[in-house]
Structure formats: structure tokens, C-alpha cells
Design a protein around this motif. Structure first.
Motif, PDB file in Angstrom:
ATOM      1  N   ASP A  75     -21.009 -10.423   7.963  1.00 54.45           N
ATOM      2  CA  ASP A  75     -20.196 -11.324   7.837  1.00 54.45           C
ATOM      3  C   ASP A  75     -19.012 -11.059   7.260  1.00 54.45           C
ATOM      4  N   TYR A  76     -18.775  -9.644   7.249  1.00 52.59           N
ATOM      5  CA  TYR A  76     -17.631  -9.151   6.494  1.00 52.59           C
ATOM      6  C   TYR A  76     -16.463  -9.682   7.311  1.00 52.59           C
ATOM      7  N   ASN A  77     -15.334 -10.512   6.400  1.00 57.33           N
ATOM      8  CA  ASN A  77     -14.334 -11.012   7.011  1.00 57.33           C
ATOM      9  C   ASN A  77     -12.915 -10.464   6.520  1.00 57.33           C
ATOM     10  N   VAL A  78     -12.827  -9.268   6.283  1.00 53.96           N
ATOM     11  CA  VAL A  78     -11.382  -8.725   6.094  1.00 53.96           C
ATOM     12  C   VAL A  78     -10.741  -8.504   7.422  1.00 53.96           C
ATOM     13  N   LEU A  79      -9.633  -9.190   7.739  1.00 56.24           N
ATOM     14  CA  LEU A  79      -8.900  -8.909   8.913  1.00 56.24           C
ATOM     15  C   LEU A  79      -7.959  -7.984   8.796  1.00 56.24           C
ATOM     16  N   SER A  80      -7.636  -7.399   7.743  1.00 60.00           N
ATOM     17  CA  SER A  80      -6.667  -6.142   7.898  1.00 60.00           C
ATOM     18  C   SER A  80      -6.946  -5.667   6.405  1.00 60.00           C
ATOM     19  N   GLN A  81      -6.467  -4.270   6.273  1.00 60.97           N
ATOM     20  CA  GLN A  81      -6.560  -3.623   4.967  1.00 60.97           C
ATOM     21  C   GLN A  81      -5.656  -2.275   4.943  1.00 60.97           C
ATOM     22  N   GLU A  82      -4.619  -2.464   4.211  1.00 66.75           N
ATOM     23  CA  GLU A  82      -3.568  -1.424   4.168  1.00 66.75           C
ATOM     24  C   GLU A  82      -3.680  -0.876   2.766  1.00 66.75           C
ATOM     25  N   THR A  83      -3.555   0.497   2.554  1.00 70.51           N
ATOM     26  CA  THR A  83      -3.552   1.437   1.170  1.00 70.51           C
ATOM     27  C   THR A  83      -2.133   1.806   1.012  1.00 70.51           C
ATOM     28  N   VAL A  84      -1.632   1.741   0.001  1.00 66.71           N
ATOM     29  CA  VAL A  84      -0.330   2.306  -0.176  1.00 66.71           C
ATOM     30  C   VAL A  84      -0.574   3.105  -1.428  1.00 66.71           C
ATOM     31  N   THR A  85       0.101   4.530  -1.390  1.00 63.45           N
ATOM     32  CA  THR A  85      -0.253   5.687  -2.348  1.00 63.45           C
ATOM     33  C   THR A  85       1.209   6.099  -2.663  1.00 63.45           C
ATOM     34  N   GLY A  86       1.156   6.641  -4.103  1.00 62.83           N
ATOM     35  CA  GLY A  86       2.576   7.154  -4.481  1.00 62.83           C
ATOM     36  C   GLY A  86       2.601   6.964  -6.032  1.00 62.83           C
ATOM     37  N   ASN A  87       3.572   7.839  -6.556  1.00 61.61           N
ATOM     38  CA  ASN A  87       3.864   7.748  -8.062  1.00 61.61           C
ATOM     39  C   ASN A  87       4.260   6.364  -8.325  1.00 61.61           C
ATOM     40  N   LEU A  88       4.492   6.202  -9.234  1.00 61.93           N
ATOM     41  CA  LEU A  88       4.535   4.644 -10.031  1.00 61.93           C
ATOM     42  C   LEU A  88       5.777   4.227  -9.435  1.00 61.93           C
ATOM     43  N   LEU A  89       7.124   4.827  -9.267  1.00 63.87           N
ATOM     44  CA  LEU A  89       8.155   4.576  -9.115  1.00 63.87           C
ATOM     45  C   LEU A  89       8.345   4.118  -7.614  1.00 63.87           C
ATOM     46  N   THR A  90       7.845   5.004  -6.710  1.00 65.47           N
ATOM     47  CA  THR A  90       7.752   4.678  -5.329  1.00 65.47           C
ATOM     48  C   THR A  90       6.604   3.730  -4.951  1.00 65.47           C
ATOM     49  N   LEU A  91       5.569   3.850  -5.792  1.00 68.09           N
ATOM     50  CA  LEU A  91       4.323   2.913  -5.264  1.00 68.09           C
ATOM     51  C   LEU A  91       4.910   1.361  -5.485  1.00 68.09           C
ATOM     52  N   GLN A  92       5.838   1.054  -6.551  1.00 69.93           N
ATOM     53  CA  GLN A  92       6.274  -0.428  -6.839  1.00 69.93           C
ATOM     54  C   GLN A  92       6.978  -0.818  -5.485  1.00 69.93           C
ATOM     55  N   ALA A  93       7.745   0.077  -5.039  1.00 71.89           N
ATOM     56  CA  ALA A  93       8.810  -0.581  -4.063  1.00 71.89           C
ATOM     57  C   ALA A  93       7.751  -0.750  -2.597  1.00 71.89           C
ATOM     58  N   SER A  94       7.044   0.495  -2.473  1.00 73.28           N
ATOM     59  CA  SER A  94       6.411   0.678  -1.002  1.00 73.28           C
ATOM     60  C   SER A  94       5.127  -0.636  -1.037  1.00 73.28           C
ATOM     61  N   ALA A  95       4.459  -0.820  -2.128  1.00 73.59           N
ATOM     62  CA  ALA A  95       3.536  -1.791  -2.341  1.00 73.59           C
ATOM     63  C   ALA A  95       4.122  -3.266  -2.204  1.00 73.59           C
ATOM     64  N   TRP A  96       5.246  -3.422  -2.540  1.00 73.55           N
ATOM     65  CA  TRP A  96       6.090  -4.670  -2.472  1.00 73.55           C
ATOM     66  C   TRP A  96       6.308  -4.923  -1.050  1.00 73.55           C
ATOM     67  N   GLU A  97       6.879  -4.037  -0.263  1.00 74.42           N
ATOM     68  CA  GLU A  97       7.324  -4.109   0.935  1.00 74.42           C
ATOM     69  C   GLU A  97       6.021  -4.204   1.859  1.00 74.42           C
ATOM     70  N   ALA A  98       4.788  -3.765   1.543  1.00 72.59           N
ATOM     71  CA  ALA A  98       3.658  -3.975   2.353  1.00 72.59           C
ATOM     72  C   ALA A  98       3.142  -5.327   2.121  1.00 72.59           C
TER      73      ALA A  98
END
Length: 597
Positions: free
Chosen positions: A249-272
Motif C-alpha cells: 500500500d506504499y503511497n509515496v508518489l515522488s521523493q527527492e533528496t537534496v544534499t549540501g552544506n547548510l548554506l547551500t542546503l537551505q536554498a536548494s531545499a527551498w527551491e525543491a
């Protein structure tokens, strides 16, 4: 010989200091009055194990056997075989005693007596128990029982509070993203070198071998973050439905993992994450496609950045964002700090504390984040301003999560009612007043205070004035009439119902007029009679008089009547007076935005 002298000095110094958080004395004799025989070896072994476990589960400490509570040395009168059994107690009477961190266990002669010294270090990431499964901890002068789960949380919290300030062997400036670091240094103070910037913010220190980096510097600026932290990541999962299911019954339609140091992670995760904040575009009233946002962007961004900044980095998990059909859950590794309670956050008390103090300091200096309590207040305020349900905060065993709902605080009927008032761009508080008056329900001042959930008179005056000046909140009783009714009924004036909300369907905006400079002898009945000669009058109200004249608002049921009045010169005759009428200009509070909020 030197080691023995050092231990003797340690024992005598401990005795002179007396019992405390780091020192405990145990007698080897029975304490029953009249019975001063040596204690049973098994009882002393139990005491040794219990005390050492308590020290190891706290901050470490020394145990002296053969010393009374008052510091008198009475010695250990047992046989050599029994003494050896006592020295073995840390192994025989402690679960996994071989990991206890025992620094010393010695029989030492002090004067004519022998004393046993046990010294144990603070346990690191391990919970110790006695052989019978008891978990205890040193607390001041006491050895107290404690739940293993509570102790584990305390140990993890201590580790998490110092994690970002620890120095990291093998890390060099070349391990960092130098372009990013130079940019942050220039943003902090133009012309500042990266090395000086790191030192200025406490992210590094110069030592004999060169610049030593703290873990916070790597979390923030690492060129390859996975080399230093395997889960500096944000995982975004779109889940179909209202709960996450497993197996077939797994119901995850999509999954995205964003990786980076904290300064770049905040920006890239927000855009995702941003694409999940809106529904598909719909055709607006201007025949253009418009994007409808389910959540306030700033609230979502604040929750995401808070999770990245204040999470527990000793736990190697990612920040997880679950986007369900009805809500968004942002879950970060680690419980809240013990000094921060969910109740304080939901009451918007502005709790100030950061787990990762160096990370938070750097991001605050750069303008990325606020303290946890301040950011939470902003999230709650933004959700309220958008008429959305209050966020839910969950402090679980190993995670803390913020849940944002895109359901309105208003029902479908209330939302339909509010849409009739769209052209006035009502503030959140004004919307609450309008909803309180749905269906022609009469309102008292107390009803309005309750609707806007405040006792502040300035707030009441600001919101009510906006609604009255724009003809949306109409008087059914004047102030003097409300006073008379209050006296007659024994109620407070604030409890007298004297307002109604004008229905834009029956009192259209184009049917409203303002009458200026009304002489003192003109009454509302006079105005109604005069306007009634032109068409049906829905409502007439004289505002508070200022000086020798007053201002009035009238609503005609047929907007075309107003058009004819204005086309013929905008003047009406009331008794012997000629009065000017105009369409009302939308009222704007002096200290507020155009919607009066």
C-alpha cells in the motif's frame, strides 16, 4: 611509589572536601546502634555498584569505602579474599561493567587504616545499570533512580549541545567551499579575509599546528559535506492521501533528496519544496491563469530553515518533509531541548535557545534565521493572517515536527460569505468580525472583542472604525440608546447588541452615499424621508457630531438612484437645507496598510 603517593593525596584531599556531587563515602561497618561488626561483602558490593553506576550516568566521581559520612576513616576490616571481592564489584555487580570507564580501584593505607578508592569517569553515549537492572544517577549528594529513556535523552542532549563547537581533526580551510566562504566574509564586513571571518564568528581558532576548524565551519561551508556529515540532507516526499502507508500500500508518489552544506542546503531545499506549495493554475476573474497557493510561502520557508538550523546533528538522519493531501509535516532529527517546551512555543512566548549555537549565530548574522521561538511566532502569525488552521507541534522521542495545514479556519459557508467582501481586502481581524455577523446576527461590542480575541481597545477601535467608515458595520442602536437599554436591563453597555454586518448582495457598494455637513437639527428620520423621495432607503446613520455639523451614511437599495442623484448635481433637500452627497472613499487607517491591518 609516586603513583601510590598521588592516590594517597587524592584520598586525603577528597576526605577534606567532604561528600558532594563527585564524591561519596561508604562505611565498611554496620550502622545499627550497638552493632559495629563488618558489613556483609554482598551488601558493600551492591553499594559500590550502585554508586559507580550513578557517577558514570552523571559526571563521574570518586567512591571511598572505609570512610564514614562525616569523614572519619574507619577502614575496611575484611580479609584479603573479601577485599578482592569488593575490588571486583564493578565487574560482578554492574551490567557490562567492563565498559564502566573505571580509572582507579585500589586498596590504600591511610595512617593505620585501609581504604578502598574507586574512581570512574563520565559515561559517554552509554547507559549503565546495576546487575539487577536498576538505573540510577548522581544528583548532588543523592543517588537517585532515573528512567533509562530519560537518561539517554539527557546524554544525547549534552552531546548535541556541544556537537557544532567540537574541533575536527584533519579538517583544513581547503576542506571548505572557499568561494562561498569569501562571499559570506565580504557580506559580514567588506574586505575581511575568510580566516579572520571564521575566527570572528568562533568557527575556528589558531593553534600551534595552524587553523583548527570547529564542526560548525564544516556544516556551514564544507566543499564535500558527505565527507563530514552523511545526512546533511532534506528529503521531500509527496504522499497520496492523509497518511503514509507501507508494503503493497506504499503511497509515496515522488521523493527527492537534496544534499549540501547548510548554506547551500537551505536554498536548494527551498527551491525543491516550492512547487508543492501551490495547486494547479486556475482561470482568474481577469481571464488570466493564476497560481493558488495552499500555504504561505514565508511560513513554509521559516519552518524548513528552522528545521535545518536547529536539528540534532549527532543523529545521522535527514530532515524529512511529508507533503500530504491536507497538510505538510516538516520533521527534524532530535527532540526539543529540555529547556524548550511545546507549550511555550504554541503560546508564542518567544523562547530563545539554539541547540547549534555557532551554526545559528552565523546564520543569524547573515540574516537567514531567527531564534527558534522568534521563528515559530512568525510561522503562527503568517498562518493566522492567511486564515489557516494553527500549526501543530509534535515533540516525539527522536524528532520534532511542525505541521502546516492548508485548511481554512473558516467553513465553506463562511468563506463564501467573506468572498462578498473581497473588494475591501479585509484584514484577518476584520474577517472575523464579518463572519461573526453572518446571517444578520446582531453583534455587541463584547461579541466583537471575542471575535478578534483581544481586549485591546486600540485594536478594537482600528478594526471597527474601518468597517463602519466603509459602511460594512451598521448601527442598529446609537450609543445613547445602548446606554439606556443597558440601564433598563441591568446589563453592561458592552453586552448590548447594536451592530449588524451589511450584506453586499442586498446593500450593494454602489448604493452607498455619504452626506456631508449635516446641521445639528437634522435627524436620521429627516434624511430617510428626504432620500425616500428618490428610492427605497435601506439604511441611514449619522456619525458622531463634530462641532456644528455631522456626517452621515445612507444605503439605497437601487444603485441607479445614487447614479441619478450624482448626475443631477449631488445635492439633496432636507427641510430647508441643501446637503451634498458623494460616493464614499474607502477608509484607510492612518497607521496601517490599505486593509487596515
Amino acid at each position: 611509589m609516586t603513583d601510590l603517593l598521588l592516590l594517597m593525596t587524592r584520598v586525603t584531599n577528597a576526605i577534606s572536601l567532604g561528600e558532594g556531587h563527585f564524591r561519596e563515602f561508604k562505611s565498611a561497618f554496620n550502622q545499627t546502634p550497638g552493632d559495629h561488626r563488618p558489613r556483609k561483602v554482598t551488601d558493600i558490593c551492591t553499594d559500590i555498584a550502585r554508586t559507580l553506576v550513578a557517577f558514570a550516568n552523571a559526571d563521574g566521581g570518586d567512591l571511598l569505602v572505609g570512610v564514614e559520612d562525616d569523614g572519619r576513616i574507619t577502614g575496611v576490616p575484611h580479609t584479603a579474599e573479601q577485599v578482592q571481592a569488593l575490588l571486583n564489584a564493578p565487574i560482578t555487580h554492574v551490567m557490562n561493567g567492563e565498559h564502566l570507564g573505571l580509572q582507579h580501584k585500589s586498596l590504600i593505607q591511610i595512617g593505620s587504616e585501609h581504604v578502598l578508592l574507586f574512581s570512574v569517569s563520565k559515561g559517554s553515549g552509554r547507559i549503565f545499570q546495576t546487575i539487577d537492572g536498576r538505573t540510577v544517577k548522581r544528583d548532588g549528594l543523592q543517588t537517585v533512580p532515573i528512567h533509562a529513556e530519560t537518561l539517554l535523552f539527557e546524554q544525547r542532549e549534552r552531546a548535541s549541545r556541544t556537537f557544532d563547537s567540537e574541533f575536527v581533526d584533519g579538517a583544513e580551510v581547503s576542506s571548505l567551499d572557499l568561494d562561498l566562504l569569501r562571499g559570506m566574509a565580504a557580506r559580514y564586513i567588506p574586505g575581511m579575509t575568510p580566516e579572520l571571518y571564521l575566527q570572528q564568528l568562533g568557527l575556528a581558532e589558531y593553534a600551534a599546528g595552524g587553523l583548527r576548524l570547529r564542526r560548525a565551519a564544516l556544516l556551514l561551508f564544507a566543499r564535500d559535506i558527505l565527507e563530514w556529515h552523511p545526512r546533511s540532507q532534506v528529503r521531500i516526499l509527496r504522499v497520496m492521501g492523509h497518511e503514509l502507508k507501507q508494503g503493497v500500500d506504499y503511497n509515496v508518489l515522488s521523493q527527492e533528496t537534496v544534499t549540501g552544506n547548510l548554506l547551500t542546503l537551505q536554498a536548494s531545499a527551498w527551491e525543491a519544496l516550492r512547487p508543492f506549495l501551490s495547486q494547479s493554475a486556475t482561470l482568474g476573474s481577469d481571464a488570466r491563469f493564476q497560481q493558488r497557493y495552499l500555504y504561505p510561502e514565508l511560513a513554509c520557508r521559516e519552518a524548513l530553515i528552522n528545521a535545518i538550523t536547529h536539528r540534532d546533528y549527532t543523529i545521522h538522519n535527514s530532515v524529512d518533509v511529508f507533503v500530504y493531501d491536507d497538510r505538510m509535516e516538516i520533521s527534524s532529527p532530535g527532540r526539543l531541548l529540555s529547556t524548550v517546551r511545546v507549550e511555550d512555543l504554541t503560546r508564542l512566548n518567544g523562547v530563545h535557545e539554539s541547540r547549534n549555537s555557532l551554526v545559528a549565530k552565523c546564520l543569524r548574522e547573515a540574516g537567514y534565521v531567527q531564534e527558534l521561538g522568534e521563528g515559530m511566532r512568525r510561522i503562527f502569525r503568517l498562518m493566522e493572517e492567511n486564515a489557516l488552521r494553527q500549526p501543530e507541534l509534535t515533540n516525539a522521542a527522536t524528532t520534532f515536527s511542525v505541521t502546516l495545514f492548508h485548511r481554512s479556519v473558516f467553513t465553506e459557508q463562511q468563506s463564501a460569505w467573506l468572498r462578498l467582501f473581497d473588494e475591501w481586502h479585509l484584514s484577518q481581524l476584520q474577517q472575523r468580525i464579518v463572519v461573526a455577523g453572518i446571517g444578520g446576527h446582531e453583534l455587541s461590542p463584547e461579541d466583537i472583542y471575542e471575535a478578534i480575541n483581544t481586549h485591546d481597545r486600540d485594536t478594537y477601535d482600528r478594526e471597527v472604525t474601518f468597517l463602519r467608515r466603509n459602511g460594512l458595520l451598521l448601527e442598529t442602536l446609537r450609543a445613547d440608546q445602548a446606554t439606556s437599554r443597558a440601564r433598563a436591563t441591568g446589563k453592561s453597555k458592552g453586552g448590548i447588541k447594536r451592530f449588524v454586518i451589511a450584506n453586499p448582495l442586498t446593500t450593494p457598494p454602489s448604493g452607498r452615499i455619504v452626506i456631508h455637513h449635516i446641521p445639528r437639527d437634522i435627524t436620521e428620520k429627516d434624511l430617510e424621508n428626504s432620500l425616500g423621495r428618490h428610492g427605497k432607503v435601506v439604511y441611514v446613520q449619522l456619525s458622531k457630531r463634530a462641532g456644528r455639523t455631522a456626517r452621515g451614511i445612507a444605503i439605497m437599495s437601487d444603485p441607479r438612484v445614487v447614479d441619478r442623484l450624482l448626475a443631477s448635481g449631488g445635492v439633496i433637500s432636507v427641510r430647508e437645507h441643501r446637503l451634498t452627497v458623494q460616493r464614499p472613499a474607502q477608509y484607510v487607517a492612518e497607521d496601517a496598510s490599505p486593509n487596515g491591518s
